[in-house]
Design a protein around this motif. Structure first.
Motif, mmCIF file in Angstrom:
data_model
loop_
_atom_site.group_PDB
_atom_site.id
_atom_site.type_symbol
_atom_site.label_atom_id
_atom_site.label_comp_id
_atom_site.label_asym_id
_atom_site.label_seq_id
_atom_site.Cartn_x
_atom_site.Cartn_y
_atom_site.Cartn_z
ATOM 1 N N UNK A 1 0.840 -1.155 -0.002
ATOM 2 C CA UNK A 1 -0.010 -0.150 -0.121
ATOM 3 C C UNK A 1 0.837 1.392 0.012
ATOM 4 N N UNK A 2 1.956 1.341 0.767
ATOM 5 C CA UNK A 2 2.773 2.479 0.801
ATOM 6 C C UNK A 2 3.582 2.766 -0.323
ATOM 7 N N UNK A 3 4.065 1.560 -0.965
ATOM 8 C CA UNK A 3 4.765 1.733 -2.081
ATOM 9 C C UNK A 3 4.010 2.242 -3.252
ATOM 10 N N UNK A 4 2.831 1.511 -3.345
ATOM 11 C CA UNK A 4 1.717 2.217 -4.470
ATOM 12 C C UNK A 4 1.391 3.438 -4.310
ATOM 13 N N UNK A 5 1.352 3.995 -3.075
ATOM 14 C CA UNK A 5 0.861 5.426 -2.884
ATOM 15 C C UNK A 5 1.807 6.375 -3.248
ATOM 16 N N UNK A 6 3.295 6.054 -3.015
ATOM 17 C CA UNK A 6 4.385 6.690 -3.177
ATOM 18 C C UNK A 6 4.780 6.826 -4.947
ATOM 19 N N UNK A 7 4.524 5.540 -5.302
ATOM 20 C CA UNK A 7 4.693 5.339 -6.606
ATOM 21 C C UNK A 7 3.607 5.928 -7.750
ATOM 22 N N UNK A 8 2.587 6.371 -7.226
ATOM 23 C CA UNK A 8 1.320 7.042 -7.619
ATOM 24 C C UNK A 8 1.972 8.512 -8.112
ATOM 25 N N UNK A 9 2.443 8.833 -6.980
ATOM 26 C CA UNK A 9 3.150 10.521 -7.187
ATOM 27 C C UNK A 9 4.446 10.291 -8.106
ATOM 28 N N UNK A 10 5.276 9.410 -7.840
ATOM 29 C CA UNK A 10 6.626 9.299 -8.696
ATOM 30 C C UNK A 10 6.832 7.900 -9.237
ATOM 31 N N UNK A 11 6.388 7.513 -10.270
ATOM 32 C CA UNK A 11 6.526 6.081 -10.805
ATOM 33 C C UNK A 11 7.994 5.690 -10.644
ATOM 34 N N UNK A 12 8.957 6.536 -10.748
ATOM 35 C CA UNK A 12 10.289 6.098 -10.728
ATOM 36 C C UNK A 12 10.859 6.291 -9.195
ATOM 37 N N UNK A 13 10.081 6.507 -8.285
ATOM 38 C CA UNK A 13 10.487 6.363 -7.120
ATOM 39 C C UNK A 13 11.091 5.006 -6.423
ATOM 40 N N UNK A 14 12.215 4.827 -5.841
ATOM 41 C CA UNK A 14 12.526 3.767 -5.095
ATOM 42 C C UNK A 14 11.873 3.729 -3.666
ATOM 43 N N UNK A 15 11.618 2.779 -3.143
ATOM 44 C CA UNK A 15 10.932 2.432 -2.043
ATOM 45 C C UNK A 15 11.376 1.318 -1.214
ATOM 46 N N UNK A 16 11.727 1.460 0.099
ATOM 47 C CA UNK A 16 12.297 0.389 0.885
ATOM 48 C C UNK A 16 11.409 0.560 2.323
ATOM 49 N N UNK A 17 10.760 -0.374 2.773
ATOM 50 C CA UNK A 17 10.033 -0.537 3.851
ATOM 51 C C UNK A 17 10.597 -1.470 4.673
ATOM 52 N N UNK A 18 10.996 -0.906 6.029
ATOM 53 C CA UNK A 18 11.287 -1.835 7.082
ATOM 54 C C UNK A 18 10.244 -2.051 8.231
ATOM 55 N N UNK A 19 9.652 -3.066 8.142
ATOM 56 C CA UNK A 19 8.511 -3.319 9.238
ATOM 57 C C UNK A 19 8.965 -3.200 10.554
ATOM 58 N N UNK A 20 10.103 -3.923 10.905
ATOM 59 C CA UNK A 20 10.576 -4.123 12.356
ATOM 60 C C UNK A 20 11.026 -2.580 13.032
ATOM 61 N N UNK A 21 11.974 -1.955 11.970
ATOM 62 C CA UNK A 21 12.064 -0.590 12.383
ATOM 63 C C UNK A 21 11.422 0.465 11.944
ATOM 64 N N UNK A 22 9.909 0.312 11.659
ATOM 65 C CA UNK A 22 8.864 1.157 11.419
ATOM 66 C C UNK A 22 9.729 2.328 10.457
ATOM 67 N N UNK A 23 10.366 1.865 9.372
ATOM 68 C CA UNK A 23 11.053 2.841 8.488
ATOM 69 C C UNK A 23 10.668 2.648 7.343
#
Length: 65
Positions: free
Chosen positions: A18-40
């Protein structure tokens, strides 16, 4: 530009998607890395930080910084 957010409310792969798609809706070229354990969420994007944070909030998550 690299942006790092501390995000509460993430717990699973659906959150990552969900977060990756939301960010890429703004910027299709964005790179997104999510760390669930560190809430980052790390985003490399030319979009303004506030716009990226708002996209995450719009998905129902709390952005702490």
């Amino acid at each position: 530009m690299q942006h790092v957010f501390t995000v509460n409310g993430m717990s699973c792969g659906h959150c990552v998607k969900a977060i990756t798609q939301a960010i890429r809706a703004l910027d299709p070229n964005a790179t997104v890395q999510v760390d669930l354990d560190d809430r980052r969420v790390e985003v490399d994007s030319e979009q303004p930080r506030v716009a990226l944070a708002d996209a995450i909030r719009d998905e129902g998550y709390t952005v702490l910084d």
